[in-house]
Write an enzyme that holds these catalytic residues in place. Structure first.
Site, PDB file in Angstrom:
ATOM      1  N   ASN A  77      -9.539  12.879  22.482  1.00  0.00           N
ATOM      2  CA  ASN A  77     -10.895  12.307  22.421  1.00  0.00           C
ATOM      3  C   ASN A  77     -11.368  11.694  23.739  1.00  0.00           C
ATOM      4  OD1 ASN A  77     -10.665  11.233  18.920  1.00  0.00           O
ATOM      5  ND2 ASN A  77     -11.577  13.086  19.779  1.00  0.00           N
TER       6      ASN A  77
ATOM      7  N   ASP B 144     -13.641  12.982   9.944  1.00  0.00           N
ATOM      8  CA  ASP B 144     -14.455  13.821  10.824  1.00  0.00           C
ATOM      9  C   ASP B 144     -15.902  13.885  10.328  1.00  0.00           C
ATOM     10  OD1 ASP B 144     -15.021  15.470  12.925  1.00  0.00           O
ATOM     11  OD2 ASP B 144     -14.101  17.262  12.056  1.00  0.00           O
TER      12      ASP B 144
HETATM   13  C1  FPP Z   1     -14.706  12.167  14.266  1.00  0.00           C
HETATM   14  O1  FPP Z   1     -16.071  12.457  14.094  1.00  0.00           O
HETATM   15  C2  FPP Z   1     -14.504  10.766  14.377  1.00  0.00           C
HETATM   16  C3  FPP Z   1     -13.930  10.119  15.424  1.00  0.00           C
HETATM   17  C4  FPP Z   1     -13.422  10.783  16.621  1.00  0.00           C
HETATM   18  C5  FPP Z   1     -13.813   8.690  15.411  1.00  0.00           C
HETATM   19  C6  FPP Z   1     -13.333   8.112  14.127  1.00  0.00           C
HETATM   20  C7  FPP Z   1     -13.758   6.734  14.141  1.00  0.00           C
HETATM   21  C8  FPP Z   1     -14.297   6.055  13.125  1.00  0.00           C
HETATM   22  C9  FPP Z   1     -14.478   6.552  11.745  1.00  0.00           C
HETATM   23  C10 FPP Z   1     -14.768   4.744  13.415  1.00  0.00           C
HETATM   24  C11 FPP Z   1     -14.069   3.627  12.903  1.00  0.00           C
HETATM   25  C12 FPP Z   1     -12.645   3.534  12.789  1.00  0.00           C
HETATM   26  C13 FPP Z   1     -12.061   2.342  12.749  1.00  0.00           C
HETATM   27  C14 FPP Z   1     -10.623   2.212  12.485  1.00  0.00           C
HETATM   28  C15 FPP Z   1     -12.837   1.135  12.950  1.00  0.00           C
HETATM   29  P1  FPP Z   1     -16.782  13.322  15.191  1.00  0.00           P
HETATM   30  O2  FPP Z   1     -17.390  12.395  16.172  1.00  0.00           O
HETATM   31  O3  FPP Z   1     -15.808  14.283  15.790  1.00  0.00           O
HETATM   32  O4  FPP Z   1     -17.861  14.050  14.368  1.00  0.00           O
HETATM   33  P2  FPP Z   1     -18.470  15.469  14.685  1.00  0.00           P
HETATM   34  O5  FPP Z   1     -17.360  16.464  14.450  1.00  0.00           O
HETATM   35  O6  FPP Z   1     -19.560  15.587  13.684  1.00  0.00           O
HETATM   36  O7  FPP Z   1     -18.952  15.468  16.090  1.00  0.00           O
END
Ligand code: FPP
Length: 241
Positions: free
Chosen positions: A67, A19
């Site tokens: 998501n 996250d």
């Molecule tokens: C959460 O951060 C992250 C995600 C929903 C996506 C996770 C994906 C990756 C780390 C990319 C790569 C993965 C692979 C397997 C290639 P957020 O967007 O919710 O962050 P925030 O809470 O700060 O908004």
């Protein structure tokens, strides 16, 4: 932090809620997808750190069933990132002995991505150095519901006697049926919630909520969390003997 490669009590299975990509990017005045790309680069470093840290199974939460509520631009960008990641990393994962599996409901993912996922699973199916499981369109409740549906179908078909159904029976119908339960679940970015991740499997897991944003989750940060885990006393509802 020194690496503790000989830790007898290192976690066999670590699961990570990655996250903080969005906030990491926004704090730098960049679009959220910039953070997801930086996050994807961290995945390789963390997978490579596993053998040294005594971690055999790593499960990462890449995209949840919730998501899809994000903007169309962000969802499309993430899907494109997953396609690109698989295409780019496949050879290295194969050569580094990483066995890749995907969990989650694949049906809603685009055909191209589904094919790439199948191909990567096949390409790495004989590897055994690290077992990387990527949760894509995954939700714990959704997984239990899908498992229950298949179990009910087998009961209706007379293949399973309902009297024999117990926790182990249901576990065999989960996406994770070939994996051990996670010993440690890590969530980055300072949020202390589990967001529908591995609900059934984490019944006895230890949790570690850390402030680091996922794109800053380095080998050293990972080693520090593992060292902290090694000092914990797990009793599984019993008492220490
Ligand atoms: C959460 O951060 C992250 C995600 C929903 C996506 C996770 C994906 C990756 C780390 C990319 C790569 C993965 C692979 C397997 C290639 P957020 O967007 O919710 O962050 P925030 O809470 O700060 O908004």
């Amino acid at each position: 932090m020194a690496l503790d490669s000989n830790a007898k009590n290192a976690p066999e299975h670590v699961a990570i809620i990655m996250d903080g990509n969005g906030r990491w990017a926004q704090s730098r005045g960049k679009p959220r997808l910039f953070g997801h790309h930086a996050g994807a680069r961290r995945v390789r470093e963390v997978v490579e750190a596993c053998p040294d840290l005594g971690v055999k199974y790593l499960t990462i939460f890449a995209f949840s069933t919730e998501n899809w509520k994000r903007t169309q631009v962000e969802v499309a960008g993430l899907m494109s990132l997953f396609r690109r990641y698989i295409t780019k990393e496949a050879r290295a994962l194969k050569n580094e002995g990483v066995r890749v599996r995907f969990i989650g409901d694949r049906v809603r993912l685009d055909q191209k991505l589904q094919s790439l996922m199948d191909e990567l699973e096949q390409l790495t199916e004989t590897n055994d150095r690290v077992h990387l499981t990527i949760a894509l369109n995954y939700g714990g409740r959704d997984e239990v519901a899908r498992a229950t549906k298949r179990l009910a179908q087998d009961v209706a078909a007379g293949e399973v006697d309902p009297e024999t159904v117990d926790g182990e029976t249901l576990a065999r119908y989960l996406d994770t049926h070939v994996l051990p339960d996670p010993d440690l679940v890590i969530r980055t970015s300072g949020e202390a919630r589990i967001s529908n991740f591995l609900l059934w499997q984490s019944a006895y897991a230890e949790y570690e909520f850390i402030d680091t944003m996922w794109p800053d989750f380095s080998h050293e940060v990972f080693a520090g969390v593992i060292a902290g885990y090694c000092k914990r006393d797990r009793r599984y509802g019993g008492v220490k003997v």
